[in-house]
Design a protein around this motif. Structure first.
Motif, PDB file in Angstrom:
ATOM      1  N   ALA A   1       0.931  -1.166  -0.023  1.00 52.63           N
ATOM      2  CA  ALA A   1      -0.015   0.066  -0.005  1.00 52.63           C
ATOM      3  C   ALA A   1       0.909   1.135   0.003  1.00 52.63           C
ATOM      4  CB  ALA A   1      -1.039  -0.080   1.169  1.00 52.63           C
ATOM      5  N   ASP A   2       0.341   2.140  -0.364  1.00 51.45           N
ATOM      6  CA  ASP A   2       1.201   3.545  -0.327  1.00 51.45           C
ATOM      7  C   ASP A   2       1.260   4.101   1.004  1.00 51.45           C
ATOM      8  OD1 ASP A   2       1.088   6.644  -0.238  1.00 51.45           O
ATOM      9  OD2 ASP A   2       1.352   6.388  -2.633  1.00 51.45           O
ATOM     10  N   GLN A   3       2.519   4.233   1.275  1.00 54.83           N
ATOM     11  CA  GLN A   3       2.608   4.593   2.747  1.00 54.83           C
ATOM     12  C   GLN A   3       1.932   6.071   3.170  1.00 54.83           C
ATOM     13  OE1 GLN A   3       4.239   2.543   4.981  1.00 54.83           O
ATOM     14  NE2 GLN A   3       3.830   4.200   6.820  1.00 54.83           N
ATOM     15  N   LYS A   4       2.017   6.924   2.363  1.00 57.98           N
ATOM     16  CA  LYS A   4       1.455   8.257   2.608  1.00 57.98           C
ATOM     17  C   LYS A   4      -0.315   8.123   2.567  1.00 57.98           C
ATOM     18  CE  LYS A   4       5.090  11.043   0.450  1.00 57.98           C
ATOM     19  NZ  LYS A   4       5.260  12.135  -0.701  1.00 57.98           N
ATOM     20  N   VAL A   5      -0.722   7.316   1.776  1.00 61.42           N
ATOM     21  CA  VAL A   5      -2.170   6.919   2.062  1.00 61.42           C
ATOM     22  C   VAL A   5      -2.621   6.318   3.309  1.00 61.42           C
ATOM     23  CG1 VAL A   5      -4.351   5.897   0.999  1.00 61.42           C
ATOM     24  CG2 VAL A   5      -2.709   6.866  -0.478  1.00 61.42           C
ATOM     25  N   PHE A   6      -1.893   5.323   3.484  1.00 58.00           N
ATOM     26  CA  PHE A   6      -2.133   4.762   4.733  1.00 58.00           C
ATOM     27  C   PHE A   6      -1.844   5.423   6.115  1.00 58.00           C
ATOM     28  CE2 PHE A   6       0.294   2.488   8.540  1.00 58.00           C
ATOM     29  CZ  PHE A   6      -0.496   1.340   8.655  1.00 58.00           C
ATOM     30  N   GLU A   7      -0.713   6.630   6.006  1.00 63.79           N
ATOM     31  CA  GLU A   7      -0.597   7.468   7.187  1.00 63.79           C
ATOM     32  C   GLU A   7      -1.763   8.578   6.986  1.00 63.79           C
ATOM     33  OE1 GLU A   7       3.091   9.018   7.998  1.00 63.79           O
ATOM     34  OE2 GLU A   7       3.981   7.005   7.814  1.00 63.79           O
ATOM     35  N   ALA A   8      -2.335   8.942   6.001  1.00 57.75           N
ATOM     36  CA  ALA A   8      -3.411   9.910   6.069  1.00 57.75           C
ATOM     37  C   ALA A   8      -4.647   9.200   6.457  1.00 57.75           C
ATOM     38  CB  ALA A   8      -3.782  10.111   4.608  1.00 57.75           C
ATOM     39  N   ILE A   9      -4.830   7.819   6.260  1.00 54.86           N
ATOM     40  CA  ILE A   9      -6.171   7.071   6.692  1.00 54.86           C
ATOM     41  C   ILE A   9      -5.876   7.003   8.241  1.00 54.86           C
ATOM     42  CG2 ILE A   9      -6.920   4.848   6.928  1.00 54.86           C
ATOM     43  CD1 ILE A   9      -6.379   4.182   4.041  1.00 54.86           C
ATOM     44  N   ALA A  10      -4.627   6.821   8.789  1.00 53.23           N
ATOM     45  CA  ALA A  10      -4.470   6.681  10.282  1.00 53.23           C
ATOM     46  C   ALA A  10      -4.889   7.891  10.846  1.00 53.23           C
ATOM     47  CB  ALA A  10      -3.185   6.339  10.453  1.00 53.23           C
ATOM     48  N   THR A  11      -4.512   9.246  10.409  1.00 52.32           N
ATOM     49  CA  THR A  11      -4.784  10.280  10.974  1.00 52.32           C
ATOM     50  C   THR A  11      -6.152  11.245  10.491  1.00 52.32           C
ATOM     51  OG1 THR A  11      -3.671  11.500   9.237  1.00 52.32           O
ATOM     52  CG2 THR A  11      -2.473  10.846  10.971  1.00 52.32           C
TER      53      THR A  11
END
Length: 308
Positions: A291-301
């Motif tokens: 998965a795209d790490q930036k998208v993953f982190e946006a989901i988290a936040t």
């Protein structure tokens, strides 16, 4: 439960990297991103492509993670009787709960037929059948419960025994650290109802290859109904149990991690079933968990705020 059930977001970090070559940073980042819990798998080894590569132990990994975090809950998804004994596991869990300051959740299940299912068996011996795994699990969980709540336990069972096993001072969390019981069959659901503080599912594995998201929702709804029935049978309110969905194994596979909106849609549909926690795999390139790490982190936040 309603679609306004409070929802927590957690992650699972597979133990395939050396601690000082990326693993440490992932656990620290998980806390920075605000995940409720970071779990890891408890296997001796796992499926391809991890089978022939590095794979580290769950308890030492969680111990190290406890030392570099302060708020993040930590846990296993899941520990099983495949290579664990309740007496030694209880000692490790009490120590880990102490080191972490009471931040440990034990995800526990009956185990499967993976690469560690017969690692301790004599050469040529086949892995336990589903019934044998269920039999052992039914003895494992109640004994582990006792070992984590009583100062001294003696027990002679069919599969396990304890001869005056002492576990002083016990867990930091009282009366013991929480169990998140992974189960879909009737015997496992009974254990979740009686001993669990949470229930874990990955959905219906039969639907992973050819099922639809709608069929998956219906199957999980059926699991939830069976859990409620198991709770009703012992006079327990099913709403007392948290409901945890470990993602990546439903027909959607990795699509919920393609965008924040995709995840919000996925999470909202499962929150309607009463789930209180959704667990995302930390991205791993060139695997089913890519998965795209930036998208993953946006989901988290950002995702939980959109869910309301």
């Amino acid at each position: 439960m309603t679609d306004k059930t409070p929802l927590r977001l957690s992650t699972v970090i597979l133990p395939y990297r050396r601690w000082h070559e990326g693993a440490r940073e992932a656990w620290v980042r998980a806390e920075e991103l605000g995940f409720h819990t970071a779990y890891t798998y408890d296997h001796l080894s796992w499926r391809v492509p991890f089978r022939d590569g590095p794979w580290f132990g769950a308890v030492p990994t969680l111990t190290a993670a406890a030392g570099v975090t302060s708020r993040l809950r930590l846990g296993t998804l899941v520990t099983s009787p495949n290579f664990r004994h309740p007496v030694t596991l209880a000692k490790e869990l009490i120590s880990l709960d102490d080191i972490s300051g009471g931040r440990i959740t034990l995800g526990i299940g009956a185990g499967g037929t993976g690469f560690d299912a017969s690692a301790l068996a004599p050469s040529g011996q086949e892995a336990w059948t589903p019934r044998e795994r269920a039999d052992r699990f039914a003895e494992f969980v109640p004994l582990l419960d006792r070992l984590l709540t009583e100062d001294e336990v003696s027990y002679d069972g069919t599969f396990y025994s304890a001869g005056g096993a002492q576990n002083i001072p016990g867990c930091v969390q009282r009366p013991r650290l929480p169990f998140a019981v992974a189960a879909t069959g009737p015997r496992g659901l009974k254990l979740a109802a009686r001993h669990g503080q949470a229930w874990v599912t990955t959905g219906d594995p039969k639907l992973y290859e050819t099922g639809t998201p709608e069929e998956s929702i219906q199957a999980i709804r059926g699991q939830v109904e069976k859990l409620t029935t198991a709770c009703d049978a012992i006079g327990r309110d099913a709403a007392e149990l948290d409901r945890i969905l470990l993602t990546g194994f439903t027909p959607e596979r990795g699509r919920p991690l393609e965008s924040v909106d995709a995840f919000v849609d996925f999470a909202g549909r499962h929150r309607e079933l009463g789930f209180t926690e959704i667990v995302l795999h930390w991205p791993i390139s060139d695997t089913a968990f890519e998965a795209d790490q930036k998208v993953f982190e946006a989901i988290a936040t950002d995702a939980l705020a959109q869910l309301g």
